[in-house]
Structures are given as structure tokens and as C-alpha cells.
Design a protein around this motif. Sequence first.
Motif, PDB file in Angstrom:
ATOM      1  N   GLN A 150      44.661 -13.041  46.919  1.00 39.03           N
ATOM      2  CA  GLN A 150      44.348 -11.654  46.389  1.00 39.03           C
ATOM      3  C   GLN A 150      43.391 -11.689  45.595  1.00 39.03           C
ATOM      4  O   GLN A 150      43.288 -12.230  44.616  1.00 39.03           O
ATOM      5  CB  GLN A 150      45.617 -11.061  45.967  1.00 39.03           C
ATOM      6  N   HIS A 160      47.512  -6.247  51.225  1.00 36.49           N
ATOM      7  CA  HIS A 160      48.387  -7.228  50.798  1.00 36.49           C
ATOM      8  C   HIS A 160      49.486  -7.223  51.637  1.00 36.49           C
ATOM      9  O   HIS A 160      50.135  -8.027  52.319  1.00 36.49           O
ATOM     10  CB  HIS A 160      48.549  -7.446  49.409  1.00 36.49           C
ATOM     11  N   VAL A 173      42.597 -11.213  50.716  1.00 32.10           N
ATOM     12  CA  VAL A 173      42.964  -9.585  50.581  1.00 32.10           C
ATOM     13  C   VAL A 173      42.054  -8.865  49.447  1.00 32.10           C
ATOM     14  O   VAL A 173      42.211  -9.350  48.025  1.00 32.10           O
ATOM     15  CB  VAL A 173      44.545  -9.487  50.049  1.00 32.10           C
TER      16      VAL A 173
END
Length: 873
Positions: free
Chosen positions: A506, A563, A588
Amino acid sequence: MLTAKEIRESFKEFFRSKGHHIVPSAPMVIKDDPTLMFTNAGMNQFKDIILGNKAAKYQRVADSQKCLRVSGKHNDLEEVGMDTYHHTMFEMLGNWSFGDYFKQEAIDWAWEYLVDVLKLDPARLYATVFEGAPDEGLSRDDEAAGYWEKHLPASHIINGNKHDNFWEMGDTGPCGPCSEIHIDLRSDEERAQTDGASLVNKDNPLVIEIWNLVFMQFNRKADGSLESLPAKVIDTGMGFERLCMALQGKKSNYDTDVFTPLISRIAQLSGKEYGKDVKIDVAMRVIADHVRTIAFSIADSQLPGNAKAGYVIRRILRRAVRYAYTFLDQKQAFMYKLVNTLIDSMGEAYPEIAAQRELIMKVIKEEEDSFLRTLDKGIAILDEAIKNARKQGKNEISGKEAFVLYDTYGFPLDLTELILKENGMTLDKKEFDVEMEAQKTRARNAAAVEATDWVTVSEGETEFVGYDVTSAPTRILRYRKVTQKNKEFYQIVLSTTPFYAEMGGQVGDSGWLESADEKIEIYDTKRENGQAVHLSKKLPANVEAEFTARINEANRRATECNHTATHLLHAALREVLGSHVEQKGSYVSPGMLRFDFSHFQKVTPEELRKAERIANANVRKAIALDEHRHMPIAEALEMGAMALFGEKYGEEVRVVRYGDSVELCGGTHVPNTGNIGMIRIISESSIAAGIRRIEAVTGDVAEDMIDQLSDNMREVGELLHNAPDVLQALRKSIEENAELRKQAEEYFQERIRNLTADAIAKAETVNDIRLVSITGVRMPDVVKGIAFGVRQQSPEKTAFIAATVDMGGKPLLTVAFTDDLVKEGLNASAIVREAAKAIKGGGGGQPGFAQAGGKDKDGIAQAFQAMHQAICK
């Protein structure tokens, strides 16, 4: 005789008895530390504690850590296989104290374990201590020497220089003196002849370091000065393979039961015998060492690749393939067959390699096959270079040619030198070294990072509150200026932050740092040494002010949608494809998601659609987030959470659950799957053997994509006169177009045939050559067609010239000859290049056919005359 397994367990049990908490090995591949690609020492997983960025849960810790040293300061790669004790992957046994015990206990327990527990002969042991560095105000480590005097005679306590006996994490950071324990494994006769003390740290293969006790007591600042650490740290590392050699009475690490199963299998597969030929022995040691590194890296989710950590693993694999190819006569994939033997030997201690047997074997085999093709191609290129050099009367290949082979094709330099030697040729090694150094300089400049010391504004640790809020009051704890690629920016550490620092695929949050007087943009958030660092192009004017940290909420929400969508897609793919599907990487961001997973064949469109529908069904169910932030990992696994190999988990984990999707995850997620809106998979592809990748979009981006598709379909429908069945109408239009194209091509060829016949009929004969020529406005394809038509219909003594302009007014010159005229010395390419000067252009081609274009159509007549004269002179 103790086995490797028994030795590993005895170490852990000994330090358990001394109050140490035994922790599992961290992954060998490091994913969330920008300063390191691989775990190269046992202390790596404790860096944030040592740096003071995180409090230690346990003050005493011990473990067996899998390590990899092939890059940077600790680079053993080229020595591996050449001697008996260097390795790429190795296990490091270590014990740590974070502000608890220090030198005396570390030394006493090391002696107790080696001598009292393992029964090593104390007469064979030596200890080194730091001799001091007066220029830095550092004196000899008399404290450590004093503790050693209880166990060893003075002749076995040796002063060591800064290189060997002062350990530093890097150019800055924690550091301190260290004390190495060496063992003399020579025979009694050899020991009687030469004092072992004289061989310590002299690269003698039987007088080797087995344990290093590091006493971290200083912090190195950016200006090179040292300051005392508030909490001293003990960090020890013992080479497991070397300890096995000492305990099993061997003269080589490769003769211990850590390696003998692999070497026996290599010998069996290759038909070669270990111990008879030095080159074959080196090759077998290289392969035995490297296959461990490669298998464990793949198990830790690092695939061979072309960049960073992936490039390092590919380089190691190719080094092993090269040795098998050159010295073991293995011209086909070979190493993947060793994986089962490795698993039999180490699978119990490291279950990740057993669980991923099929993936590891497939990836290694594909990489072997690919590099063997590269070797074949490189050999062909080198053969051609040798041939060309001999034509020029040379017996040397240029360093530039060898570097292109090395850099572009991955062809090893030593294999180039070997082939050249076999052909009685040499290499300009100096020129190669110049090219190599230039490349290294470029790489160093690209990666160079300069940073000032951290400036402390206030004490404390960062509290992350981003799971619950998007803004929070905060203050600056510390900051520093960083310069990278000639760009300056600031790293800022906050007391409280809602900013998610990039981790686990992420991306980091962006946003703002606001005070009563100013607003500073935070353009990214990274995780470095266990702390969140906020990146900004400027520093607040008043760093001691009260601030509000506020994230870019729109970007965060879009990222959360993506996500959570990866979790839903992961569960859906496992349902559709099977339980073997496991995440192997992800990315992500606000705009899209990328998800890599294990699967051994292409995912069909029908399977993708099914997985997408399952995921979207869970979106429509609006499943609320079921989050457990501090759950014992045992409970999380009982709950059904998947522990992914290659990830490091603590004793407590965060569990993110949406219905049947249960994962261990530290990222941010939507409170309800309904927030995602929609998931659309946009691509599926292969990125390595057994690894597939899907890319997808969600929410607004998915809506925009569908809107674009709808708009495109509407426009297509309008172009097809709003036919009720657009696909049928489109197919009919394509079929009609193909038929018209065929008819047009037939007309075009018929037109060329007619023009060719007409041009031949008007030909003139000059000096026994039939000269066919055309001028005027012509399509370039028509001119080329006529030229070839003239050649086909004229068996000998025929030349063709054309000076034409296309529909846009650009001049084109064309010359063609029959083969007999070429043999007589006429060269179309030379003639057309000379004539092209009249039209301010250039061109060329073959002796029998050439063309040239230009910019000045007014010179077309002069160019035609030049071609005519060149042929008819």
C-alpha cells in the motif's frame, strides 16, 4: 557427533536457559526497509529497537536467522565456492540484549556455550579485542580483554584493528567495538609448527572466525563524531555452518551435513565425482550454496528479475548455471532437480520451502532454461566477434564488445575469457574494466543519498492513529534534510500521525501539516527503520509549533477501496482456482490495484469473470469490517487467517476480516465492502513461472472505465447506423472491408503490371544496357512495384531508374539492376546516394535495389540526370 539440527536447537535452548526469548527467523528478503534488500545480519529485524525508534518487548532475545550477503559492504559472492567457508545464504545464531546485560555476560556465556556445552577444545580458541583508534579518541577495549583473561591466556587474546573489531551499522548510526572468537581446526602437528595466533584474520581456511560479539555503545553522527548510546546493546552473530564444521570434525563447511546431501545429489545428476578435480569441486560448492539462496528467496516471495533484489537473485542463479554449464557439462536445466534434496535436508527447520516446493522448482527451471538460451546466443555472438577479429589480423577482442555481452546479454566475463583462451585469443581487460567502472559510477550517482543528522525537537515515539481518524493534532519529534539525485527534501517524524507509511504494497499517504501560520504539503510517507517519515519539500518555519496532520482523504478512501478489493479478489481466486492460490505481491494506490498470486497456468476469461462476480457479490452484501488489532497470532490462525510465507509476524497481529476473507494485514481498509462500489479486472498476465498478475480498478475509476466503454460502444453503433445487433453488423462490415481490400489489391497489382509493361516498352538502350525509367507523380509503393516488376521480366542487362514525387510533393529516387549488372560493378546504393544530393536528401540499400528521399523536389530533374549519367557513362 551432533547433527546440524541438534546444534541449532542446542543454541536456542542454552540462551532460553539464560532468560532469552526465542524469536523466529525474519524473512531473508526485506520488503519495508529502503536501506536494505536482504537480511544480511541477525540484527536487521531489530534495527528499529537498536536505533531507539521502537521499545523492545523483550530485553533478551535469541534466534537462528537466515541471512544473505551478496551486495553492498558485505559482498561474499565471488568468494563463494572458491574456499570452504564463504556462503551467500547462511544461518546466523545470535543473542541480543537491549539495555540489559553487556560485555561481561556476553563473553562469559559465549565461553560457557562453546566450551562447557559443546565441548570445544579451549586450547583451539582465540579472542580478538579492539586495539583502539587514537585519531578518533577511542582507546583499546581493555574491559573486554579483562573479561577474556578469565578464560584465555594472554597469548590467545589478540588486538584487532578498526576494520575487524569495530562494528558499524552504516556511515551513521549505532556502532561499537566487537570481540571475535576464532577457532584453529588444524591438526596437532600443524598447530605445533605454527602458532594459531599468527593466522587469525589471515584468511586461513582452518583458522576461522565463528562468533562475533558486538558491543554497541556509540552513535556515529553525520560529521563522523561519536556520542554514547543511552541504552547499550549486545548483538552477537555466530556462523552456523562454521560451527557445524568445528563440531563435526570437518575441514570444510561443505563437508558437514548442511551441504553433503546436496553435493551428493549434484554428483549423482552430473556423473562427476567430488574431491577429484579442483574446478569440479568449486562448481559443486557454488551450486550447492546458490540453490539454497535461490530456493529460500523464492519462498520469501522474491522472484528473479531485472531490478534490485530480483536482479541479485537472478545473478546468483546465473552464476550457478554457468558453473554447471562450464564445469559439469550441464547443457540443460539442472538445478531445479536439487530442490527435493534441499527440502529433505532443511524443510523441517524451514517449512516455507516445503510448502512451496512446486513453485520453487518451476521458477528455477524457467530461469535455467532462459539463461541457457542466453548462453547459446552469447556464444554465437562471441564466435562472430572472434571471426571478425581474425579477418582483421587481430588476436584480441575489445573490452567494449565483452562488456556489451556482459551488460546486455548477461554473458559472464569469465566464460568469455575461457572461450577466448580456447580459441587462442585474449581480451582487452583494461577496456572492459573502464566500461564496468563507468557503469558502477552511473549506478552510484543514481542511488547516492546524503542525509544530515536527525535534529531532535522533542522526545517520544510516533503514535499511528490513521485507522480511526484522518487528521490529528501533533508536534514534530525530529527531522533531517536529505539529498538524492540532486533533489532536496525533508524527512519529518511526528508524535501523532494519521498518515499511513508505505508498507505491504500500500502506497504512503499524502496530505498536509498545518499550523496557525502555515500549511506544508506532505507528498509521501515512507517507513524507515521502523518509523514513519513524512516527506516534504520544505520545513515549517517554526518546527516547535503545534500542528494538525491532515491526510488527503480522497486519495486515502480510493486506496482503501483498492486494498479491500485485493482481499476480496484473493478469496474469490482461491474459491475459483483452488487453495494453492497465495498472494505473492501487491501494489495498492488510489488509481488501481495489482495483485500477484501463485497459479500454474493462464486464468481463463471465464475464471476471471467468475472470480470478479464473487468479489462483487461481497461488495453488494455491504459486509462490515471485522478488525482485531492486537490478536495473538495463534488465535488469528485458528480464526482462519492466512500467514503468508515471506512475511514477518510478531506475537500479536492485526486481523482484517470481511465474511470469509480473513487476512493478517496492517493496511487501511473500508469500513464496509459496499464503499467499494464495484470491482473490475482489467488485465491478467504471467510475471514468472507459476506467478500470475491481475490488475483491477474500483469505485469511481471503475465507473469512468465503464462510461468510456459505453461511450465507445454508442459511437460504434452510430457508425454502423444504429444496427440492432452491433456485433453482427461490425463483423459484416469487416468482411465487406476485407473483400474490398482484396479487390483493391488485385486492381493495384494489375495497375503495376500495366505500368511495368508500358515502362519496359518505352525503354532505351544505351551502351548495351536496356534502361527503363519513369518520372512524374507516383505512389512510392507503385514505384517499388514497377522496379521489381522490371527486374523479374528482364533476365539480364537491364537497369531501372525513377525520379518521382509522391502525392505530398516529396521527391523519391529509385535505382534497380539485374544481377549481371551488379556483378559487373554497378551499385544501386552508391548511385542513389550521390544523386540524392540534388534533392537535399539521402538513402541507400542493396547493390541491386536502393531508394533515397529528399526535401527539394525542384532538384528532381538534376537527380534523374545524375542517375542516367552514372549508368550510361
